[in-house]
Scaffold this motif. Structure first.
Motif, PDB file in Angstrom:
ATOM      1  N   GLN A   1       0.830  -1.205   0.000  1.00 31.02           N
ATOM      2  CA  GLN A   1       0.000   0.000   0.000  1.00 31.02           C
ATOM      3  C   GLN A   1       0.861   1.251   0.000  1.00 31.02           C
ATOM      4  O   GLN A   1       0.602   2.206  -0.749  1.00 31.02           O
ATOM      5  N   ALA A   2       1.925   1.274   0.816  1.00 29.26           N
ATOM      6  CA  ALA A   2       2.790   2.457   0.878  1.00 29.26           C
ATOM      7  C   ALA A   2       3.503   2.690  -0.438  1.00 29.26           C
ATOM      8  O   ALA A   2       3.754   3.848  -0.831  1.00 29.26           O
ATOM      9  N   ALA A   3       3.824   1.632  -1.159  1.00 33.60           N
ATOM     10  CA  ALA A   3       4.542   1.771  -2.428  1.00 33.60           C
ATOM     11  C   ALA A   3       3.712   2.482  -3.484  1.00 33.60           C
ATOM     12  O   ALA A   3       4.271   3.051  -4.434  1.00 33.60           O
ATOM     13  N   ARG A   4       2.389   2.459  -3.323  1.00 34.59           N
ATOM     14  CA  ARG A   4       1.532   3.114  -4.322  1.00 34.59           C
ATOM     15  C   ARG A   4       1.729   4.626  -4.347  1.00 34.59           C
ATOM     16  O   ARG A   4       1.318   5.294  -5.301  1.00 34.59           O
ATOM     17  N   ASP A   5       2.356   5.180  -3.312  1.00 33.20           N
ATOM     18  CA  ASP A   5       2.620   6.621  -3.298  1.00 33.20           C
ATOM     19  C   ASP A   5       3.843   6.988  -4.142  1.00 33.20           C
ATOM     20  O   ASP A   5       4.131   8.174  -4.319  1.00 33.20           O
ATOM     21  N   PHE A   6       4.563   5.983  -4.660  1.00 36.93           N
ATOM     22  CA  PHE A   6       5.768   6.226  -5.449  1.00 36.93           C
ATOM     23  C   PHE A   6       5.526   5.821  -6.896  1.00 36.93           C
ATOM     24  O   PHE A   6       5.063   4.710  -7.164  1.00 36.93           O
ATOM     25  N   PRO A   7       5.860   6.687  -7.847  1.00 33.64           N
ATOM     26  CA  PRO A   7       5.823   6.249  -9.239  1.00 33.64           C
ATOM     27  C   PRO A   7       6.957   5.272  -9.501  1.00 33.64           C
ATOM     28  O   PRO A   7       8.031   5.366  -8.897  1.00 33.64           O
ATOM     29  N   ALA A   8       6.713   4.308 -10.367  1.00 34.13           N
ATOM     30  CA  ALA A   8       7.783   3.380 -10.742  1.00 34.13           C
ATOM     31  C   ALA A   8       8.690   4.048 -11.782  1.00 34.13           C
ATOM     32  O   ALA A   8       8.214   4.824 -12.619  1.00 34.13           O
ATOM     33  N   PRO A   9      10.003   3.756 -11.727  1.00 32.41           N
ATOM     34  CA  PRO A   9      10.672   2.868 -10.787  1.00 32.41           C
ATOM     35  C   PRO A   9      10.859   3.541  -9.424  1.00 32.41           C
ATOM     36  O   PRO A   9      10.860   4.760  -9.308  1.00 32.41           O
ATOM     37  N   PHE A  10      11.041   2.710  -8.400  1.00 34.98           N
ATOM     38  CA  PHE A  10      11.339   3.202  -7.064  1.00 34.98           C
ATOM     39  C   PHE A  10      12.270   2.202  -6.389  1.00 34.98           C
ATOM     40  O   PHE A  10      12.525   1.103  -6.918  1.00 34.98           O
ATOM     41  N   ILE A  11      12.761   2.579  -5.218  1.00 41.18           N
ATOM     42  CA  ILE A  11      13.762   1.781  -4.507  1.00 41.18           C
ATOM     43  C   ILE A  11      13.178   1.282  -3.189  1.00 41.18           C
ATOM     44  O   ILE A  11      12.468   2.011  -2.494  1.00 41.18           O
ATOM     45  N   ALA A  12      13.503   0.046  -2.834  1.00 42.37           N
ATOM     46  CA  ALA A  12      13.280  -0.472  -1.479  1.00 42.37           C
ATOM     47  C   ALA A  12      14.644  -0.785  -0.880  1.00 42.37           C
ATOM     48  O   ALA A  12      15.530  -1.316  -1.567  1.00 42.37           O
ATOM     49  N   LYS A  13      14.827  -0.451   0.385  1.00 39.76           N
ATOM     50  CA  LYS A  13      16.111  -0.716   1.031  1.00 39.76           C
ATOM     51  C   LYS A  13      15.898  -0.988   2.516  1.00 39.76           C
ATOM     52  O   LYS A  13      14.875  -0.612   3.097  1.00 39.76           O
ATOM     53  N   HIS A  14      16.893  -1.617   3.108  1.00 46.09           N
ATOM     54  CA  HIS A  14      16.870  -1.844   4.554  1.00 46.09           C
ATOM     55  C   HIS A  14      17.169  -0.549   5.291  1.00 46.09           C
ATOM     56  O   HIS A  14      18.049   0.232   4.880  1.00 46.09           O
ATOM     57  N   ASN A  15      16.453  -0.330   6.399  1.00 45.46           N
ATOM     58  CA  ASN A  15      16.790   0.810   7.248  1.00 45.46           C
ATOM     59  C   ASN A  15      18.163   0.620   7.879  1.00 45.46           C
ATOM     60  O   ASN A  15      18.962   1.554   7.943  1.00 45.46           O
ATOM     61  N   GLN A  16      18.450  -0.584   8.348  1.00 41.70           N
ATOM     62  CA  GLN A  16      19.800  -0.905   8.790  1.00 41.70           C
ATOM     63  C   GLN A  16      20.459  -1.674   7.668  1.00 41.70           C
ATOM     64  O   GLN A  16      20.294  -2.883   7.529  1.00 41.70           O
ATOM     65  N   GLY A  17      21.187  -0.941   6.835  1.00 44.35           N
ATOM     66  CA  GLY A  17      21.812  -1.539   5.669  1.00 44.35           C
ATOM     67  C   GLY A  17      23.316  -1.593   5.814  1.00 44.35           C
ATOM     68  O   GLY A  17      23.859  -1.664   6.896  1.00 44.35           O
ATOM     69  N   GLY A  18      23.990  -1.487   4.675  1.00 44.14           N
ATOM     70  CA  GLY A  18      25.438  -1.535   4.657  1.00 44.14           C
ATOM     71  C   GLY A  18      25.916  -2.197   3.391  1.00 44.14           C
ATOM     72  O   GLY A  18      25.383  -3.239   2.986  1.00 44.14           O
ATOM     73  N   LYS A  19      26.888  -1.573   2.712  1.00 44.69           N
ATOM     74  CA  LYS A  19      27.481  -2.081   1.476  1.00 44.69           C
ATOM     75  C   LYS A  19      26.471  -2.123   0.323  1.00 44.69           C
ATOM     76  O   LYS A  19      26.714  -2.756  -0.697  1.00 44.69           O
ATOM     77  N   GLY A  20      25.331  -1.468   0.469  1.00 39.18           N
ATOM     78  CA  GLY A  20      24.318  -1.512  -0.576  1.00 39.18           C
ATOM     79  C   GLY A  20      23.491  -2.779  -0.576  1.00 39.18           C
ATOM     80  O   GLY A  20      22.612  -2.955  -1.427  1.00 39.18           O
ATOM     81  N   LEU A  21      23.723  -3.671   0.394  1.00 34.02           N
ATOM     82  CA  LEU A  21      22.963  -4.902   0.452  1.00 34.02           C
ATOM     83  C   LEU A  21      21.522  -4.613   0.873  1.00 34.02           C
ATOM     84  O   LEU A  21      21.260  -3.763   1.702  1.00 34.02           O
ATOM     85  N   GLY A  22      20.587  -5.338   0.255  1.00 35.35           N
ATOM     86  CA  GLY A  22      19.179  -5.136   0.569  1.00 35.35           C
ATOM     87  C   GLY A  22      18.527  -4.032  -0.235  1.00 35.35           C
ATOM     88  O   GLY A  22      17.325  -3.787  -0.083  1.00 35.35           O
ATOM     89  N   VAL A  23      19.287  -3.355  -1.120  1.00 33.18           N
ATOM     90  CA  VAL A  23      18.727  -2.287  -1.946  1.00 33.18           C
ATOM     91  C   VAL A  23      18.242  -2.890  -3.265  1.00 33.18           C
ATOM     92  O   VAL A  23      18.992  -3.593  -3.951  1.00 33.18           O
ATOM     93  N   ARG A  24      17.013  -2.616  -3.619  1.00 33.46           N
ATOM     94  CA  ARG A  24      16.438  -3.149  -4.859  1.00 33.46           C
ATOM     95  C   ARG A  24      15.670  -2.060  -5.600  1.00 33.46           C
ATOM     96  O   ARG A  24      14.998  -1.240  -4.983  1.00 33.46           O
ATOM     97  N   ARG A  25      15.759  -2.105  -6.912  1.00 32.78           N
ATOM     98  CA  ARG A  25      14.949  -1.236  -7.779  1.00 32.78           C
ATOM     99  C   ARG A  25      13.766  -2.045  -8.297  1.00 32.78           C
ATOM    100  O   ARG A  25      13.913  -3.194  -8.710  1.00 32.78           O
TER     101      ARG A  25
END
Length: 315
Positions: free
Chosen positions: A127-151
Motif C-alpha cells: 500500500q505504501a509503495a503506491r505513493d511512489f511512481p515506478a521505478p522506485f527503490i526499497a532498502k533496509h533501514n539498517q543496511g550496509g554495502k548496498g545490500l538489501g537495496v532493490r529497484r
C-alpha cells in the motif's frame, strides 16, 4: 585490552583493519583493537586511558555479528559515562545503523534528501509503495554495502517480491521506500571527512547497476574468470573543500558530532544534488589512495594521534 594510553578501535570486522594498522604504525600512534563480537566488561570498572574510535558498522549482520550493534551501544555508553574521549560515539552509532535517522539529520541540516517512507513490518509495504511512481527503490533501514537495496520497475513486481520467498527484511524490521534518483551520469560521489574536515571526493561508477559500492580492498571480487574488475573508484579532484555541498556537510558533521565519515550523493538529471547515505565506519579504496592528495587512514592516524597527545598534555 591494555592500560597504557593509546587509540582503541572498536570494531567487528578485522578484514577492514590492515590499512589502518599500517597508517597508525607509520604515524607512531599506538593502536589497540577491541572486537565487539563477544566478551565482557565490568560496568563498575574504569575504562583504560586513551582515545576510543568506533568503527561499528550497519553491515555487521551480513557477517554474522547482528548483536554487535547492541554490544556497541553498551560499551560506548560505558566509555562516555567515564568521560573518555570517544570518536563516533553512541549518538553517531544510532545514525550509522538507521538510514531513517540519517535522513532526518540531513534534512534538518537543510541538505536535499530523497523522498522516503519508512514502513514498519511487512503488511503495509504494498500500500505504501503506491505513493511512489515506478521505478522506485526499497532498502533496509539498517543496511550496509548496498545490500538489501532493490529497484522495482512496477508495483506488480514489488507486490510479488513482498509476498514471495525472496523477501528479505531489514535486521531492524524497517523497510524504506524511496524515490528513484535519475542520475545525470552513471556515477555517484562519496566525500570523505576526517575530524570533521574534508579529505577528498571519490567518483564511483554505477554503470553496471549495482548498489554494492563498498570501496575497501577486502570488498573487491574478481569475475568468474579470476580477472580483477575495472576500477569503480576514481579521485574526483574538482570537488574541493569550497564546494557548497562540502561546506554543508562540514556543518552537518559538526551538528551531529560525527568525526569520521564518508557521505554519498547523486547528481540528478534535473540538477539536484541529493544526499542518500552517511557511512561512519568509512573505508578507503586503494586505487584512490594511491593518487589522492592526502590519505584517509593517514589522516585518521594523525587526527586521533593528536587527540591522544592532547590527553597526555593535560595529564
Amino acid at each position: 585490552m591494555t592500560d597504557s594510553p593509546r587509540v582503541h578501535v572498536l570494531h567487528e570486522n578485522p578484514e577492514w583493519l590492515p590499512p589502518f594498522r599500517a597508517a597508525f604504525e607509520d604515524a607512531g600512534v599506538p593502536l589497540a583493537e577491541w572486537s565487539l563480537t563477544d566478551g565482557a566488561i565490568d560496568l563498575g570498572s574504569e575504562p583504560p586511558e586513551g582515545v576510543f574510535w568506533s568503527r561499528l558498522s550497519a553491515s555487521a549482520p551480513t557477517r554474522g555479528h547482528a548483536a554487535s550493534k547492541e554490544y556497541g551501544r553498551a560499551v560506548l555508553r560505558w566509555l562516555e559515562s567515564w568521560g573518555r574521549t570517544v570518536v563516533n560515539g553512541s549518538a553517531v552509532l544510532e545514525i550509522e545503523v538507521s538510514k531513517a535517522a540519517q535522513h532526518a539529520a540531513l534534512r534538518s541540516s537543510g541538505i536535499d534528501v530523497p523522498t522516503t517512507v519508512a514502513v514498519f513490518g511487512r503488511d503495509g509495504l504494498s500500500q505504501a509503495a503506491r505513493d511512489f511512481p515506478a521505478p522506485f527503490i526499497a532498502k533496509h533501514n539498517q543496511g550496509g554495502k548496498g545490500l538489501g537495496v532493490r529497484r522495482f520497475d512496477s508495483h506488480e513486481e514489488f507486490d510479488a517480491w513482498v509476498a514471495g520467498p525472496d523477501f528479505e527484511p531489514s535486521p531492524d524490521g524497517i523497510t524504506l521506500l524511496q524515490e528513484y534518483l535519475w542520475a545525470r551520469e552513471p556515477f555517484i560521489t562519496r566525500a570523505e571527512f576526517v575530524d570533521g574536515e574534508f579529505v577528498y571526493a571519490v567518483r564511483v561508477d554505477t554503470s553496471a547497476g549495482s548498489f554494492e559500492l563498498c570501496p575497501a580492498d577486502a570488498c573487491a571480487v574478481p569475475d568468474a574468470a579470476g580477472v580483477e574488475p575495472a576500477p569503480l573508484f576514481q579521485l574526483r579532484p574538482e570537488i574541493d573543500a569550497g564546494h557548497p555541498l562540502i561546506v554543508s556537510y562540514r556543518d552537518f558533521l559538526a551538528r551531529t558530532g560525527i568525526g569520521i565519515a564518508g557521505i554519498e550523493f547523486s547528481e540528478t538529471v534535473d540538477g539536484r544534488l541529493v544526499t542518500y547515505d552517511v557511512n561512519t565506519n568509512t573505508n578507503y579504496n586503494p586505487d584512490v589512495e594511491a593518487v589522492a592528495p592526502a590519505s584517509g587512514p593517514g589522516s585518521i592516524a594523525r587526527a586521533l594521534g593528536a587527540r591522544l597527545g592532547a590527553l597526555h598534555a593535560v595529564g
